[in-house]
Scaffold this motif. Structure first.
Motif, PDB file in Angstrom:
ATOM      1  N   GLU A   1      -5.874  10.009  -4.737  1.00 47.83           N
ATOM      2  CA  GLU A   1      -5.570   9.543  -6.095  1.00 47.83           C
ATOM      3  C   GLU A   1      -4.574   8.384  -6.075  1.00 47.83           C
ATOM      4  OE1 GLU A   1      -2.151  12.633  -7.543  1.00 47.83           O
ATOM      5  OE2 GLU A   1      -4.216  13.355  -7.513  1.00 47.83           O
ATOM      6  N   GLN A   2      -3.600   8.406  -5.174  1.00 47.54           N
ATOM      7  CA  GLN A   2      -2.663   7.290  -5.064  1.00 47.54           C
ATOM      8  C   GLN A   2      -3.357   6.041  -4.531  1.00 47.54           C
ATOM      9  OE1 GLN A   2       0.469   8.811  -2.613  1.00 47.54           O
ATOM     10  NE2 GLN A   2       1.742   9.368  -4.381  1.00 47.54           N
ATOM     11  N   LEU A   3      -4.285   6.231  -3.617  1.00 49.82           N
ATOM     12  CA  LEU A   3      -5.017   5.090  -3.076  1.00 49.82           C
ATOM     13  C   LEU A   3      -5.859   4.424  -4.159  1.00 49.82           C
ATOM     14  CD1 LEU A   3      -5.627   3.455  -0.555  1.00 49.82           C
ATOM     15  CD2 LEU A   3      -7.552   4.991  -0.111  1.00 49.82           C
ATOM     16  N   TRP A   4      -6.539   5.233  -4.985  1.00 49.69           N
ATOM     17  CA  TRP A   4      -7.331   4.663  -6.080  1.00 49.69           C
ATOM     18  C   TRP A   4      -6.441   3.954  -7.109  1.00 49.69           C
ATOM     19  CZ3 TRP A   4     -12.176   3.574  -5.924  1.00 49.69           C
ATOM     20  CH2 TRP A   4     -13.022   4.315  -5.107  1.00 49.69           C
ATOM     21  N   GLU A   5      -5.291   4.555  -7.408  1.00 41.88           N
ATOM     22  CA  GLU A   5      -4.346   3.926  -8.341  1.00 41.88           C
ATOM     23  C   GLU A   5      -3.864   2.585  -7.784  1.00 41.88           C
ATOM     24  OE1 GLU A   5      -1.878   3.419 -11.683  1.00 41.88           O
ATOM     25  OE2 GLU A   5      -3.520   4.817 -11.347  1.00 41.88           O
ATOM     26  N   TRP A   6      -3.528   2.555  -6.504  1.00 41.17           N
ATOM     27  CA  TRP A   6      -3.074   1.320  -5.873  1.00 41.17           C
ATOM     28  C   TRP A   6      -4.174   0.262  -5.901  1.00 41.17           C
ATOM     29  CZ3 TRP A   6      -4.798  -1.033  -1.260  1.00 41.17           C
ATOM     30  CH2 TRP A   6      -4.056  -2.154  -0.879  1.00 41.17           C
ATOM     31  N   GLN A   7      -5.417   0.631  -5.628  1.00 44.27           N
ATOM     32  CA  GLN A   7      -6.526  -0.328  -5.655  1.00 44.27           C
ATOM     33  C   GLN A   7      -6.748  -0.873  -7.064  1.00 44.27           C
ATOM     34  OE1 GLN A   7      -9.780   1.859  -3.923  1.00 44.27           O
ATOM     35  NE2 GLN A   7      -9.280   1.194  -1.834  1.00 44.27           N
ATOM     36  N   ARG A   8      -6.618  -0.010  -8.069  1.00 45.01           N
ATOM     37  CA  ARG A   8      -6.789  -0.453  -9.462  1.00 45.01           C
ATOM     38  C   ARG A   8      -5.691  -1.462  -9.837  1.00 45.01           C
ATOM     39  NH1 ARG A   8      -4.810   0.763 -14.297  1.00 45.01           N
ATOM     40  NH2 ARG A   8      -3.527   2.454 -13.539  1.00 45.01           N
ATOM     41  N   ILE A   9      -4.447  -1.131  -9.513  1.00 39.41           N
ATOM     42  CA  ILE A   9      -3.329  -2.038  -9.815  1.00 39.41           C
ATOM     43  C   ILE A   9      -3.492  -3.343  -9.037  1.00 39.41           C
ATOM     44  CG2 ILE A   9      -0.843  -2.358  -9.518  1.00 39.41           C
ATOM     45  CD1 ILE A   9      -0.525   0.629 -10.108  1.00 39.41           C
ATOM     46  N   TRP A  10      -3.893  -3.256  -7.782  1.00 35.92           N
ATOM     47  CA  TRP A  10      -4.098  -4.450  -6.960  1.00 35.92           C
ATOM     48  C   TRP A  10      -5.158  -5.351  -7.584  1.00 35.92           C
ATOM     49  CZ3 TRP A  10      -8.489  -6.108  -4.364  1.00 35.92           C
ATOM     50  CH2 TRP A  10      -8.299  -7.207  -3.530  1.00 35.92           C
TER      51      TRP A  10
ATOM     52  N   ALA B   1       0.847  -1.202   0.000  1.00 34.27           N
ATOM     53  CA  ALA B   1       0.000   0.000   0.000  1.00 34.27           C
ATOM     54  C   ALA B   1       0.877   1.244   0.000  1.00 34.27           C
ATOM     55  CB  ALA B   1      -0.905  -0.016   1.224  1.00 34.27           C
ATOM     56  N   PRO B   2       0.409   2.312  -0.618  1.00 41.99           N
ATOM     57  CA  PRO B   2       1.216   3.542  -0.649  1.00 41.99           C
ATOM     58  C   PRO B   2       1.407   4.104   0.767  1.00 41.99           C
ATOM     59  CG  PRO B   2      -0.990   3.956  -1.493  1.00 41.99           C
ATOM     60  CD  PRO B   2      -0.869   2.485  -1.276  1.00 41.99           C
ATOM     61  N   THR B   3       2.571   4.676   0.965  1.00 42.42           N
ATOM     62  CA  THR B   3       2.848   5.247   2.285  1.00 42.42           C
ATOM     63  C   THR B   3       2.093   6.545   2.503  1.00 42.42           C
ATOM     64  OG1 THR B   3       4.818   6.301   1.371  1.00 42.42           O
ATOM     65  CG2 THR B   3       5.108   4.172   2.486  1.00 42.42           C
ATOM     66  N   GLU B   4       1.951   7.313   1.444  1.00 43.01           N
ATOM     67  CA  GLU B   4       1.163   8.540   1.536  1.00 43.01           C
ATOM     68  C   GLU B   4      -0.286   8.195   1.223  1.00 43.01           C
ATOM     69  OE1 GLU B   4       2.702  11.655  -0.871  1.00 43.01           O
ATOM     70  OE2 GLU B   4       4.774  11.103  -0.436  1.00 43.01           O
ATOM     71  N   VAL B   5      -1.182   8.738   1.997  1.00 40.78           N
ATOM     72  CA  VAL B   5      -2.588   8.386   1.823  1.00 40.78           C
ATOM     73  C   VAL B   5      -3.320   9.521   1.114  1.00 40.78           C
ATOM     74  CG1 VAL B   5      -4.649   7.517   2.982  1.00 40.78           C
ATOM     75  CG2 VAL B   5      -2.409   7.085   3.960  1.00 40.78           C
ATOM     76  N   ARG B   6      -2.858   9.821  -0.089  1.00 44.52           N
ATOM     77  CA  ARG B   6      -3.617  10.757  -0.915  1.00 44.52           C
ATOM     78  C   ARG B   6      -4.631   9.942  -1.692  1.00 44.52           C
ATOM     79  NH1 ARG B   6       1.288  13.868  -3.331  1.00 44.52           N
ATOM     80  NH2 ARG B   6       0.551  12.738  -5.136  1.00 44.52           N
TER      81      ARG B   6
END
Length: 122
Positions: A40-49, A33-38
């Motif tokens: 847009e990064q969270l959505w990108e991480w969920q999509r890649i996951w 999971a991304p270290t920064e909880v912005r």
């Protein structure tokens, strides 16, 4: 010794097939999971996951299919060889002795071929 070479060839072939099945575009092996909880990064991480998990599921199904095909192929080849190998061997020996008459009567070749044939009591 031949058994060892055949086993090694089978292992190498299966390893190559598995490697080909496991390497797919779009999969990520580390899904931290991304270290920064912005957001847009969270959505990108969920999509890649999600994409990686779908690709991983496809790989699992494909590997199971490959292994099932290998097992069935080896089983069928083994059963056919167990049934046909003796029959073909005896047929060739009989044809060599009685039809083609290899080596002439009472030759060493015919004696060897006669030893291959199953014994029958009169």
């Amino acid at each position: 010794r031949t058994f060892l070479w055949n086993t090694l060839l089978l292992v190498i072939t299966n390893a190559y097939i598995i490697m080909q099945e496991c390497y797919r575009g779009g999969i990520r092996w580390v899904l931290a999971a991304p270290t920064e909880v912005r957001e847009e990064q969270l959505w990108e991480w969920q999509r890649i996951w999600y994409q990686s998990s779908v690709v991983e599921e496809e790989i699992g199904k494909s590997l199971a299919s490959v292994m099932m095909e290998q097992i069935m192929m080896l089983y069928v080849i083994g059963e056919v060889a167990n049934v046909l190998a003796p029959v073909i061997c005896y047929w060739i020996a009989l044809r060599s002795i009685y039809v083609w008459q290899i080596g002439g009567e009472k030759s060493h070749v015919q004696k060897l071929l006669r030893k291959i044939l199953p014994k029958q009591r009169s």
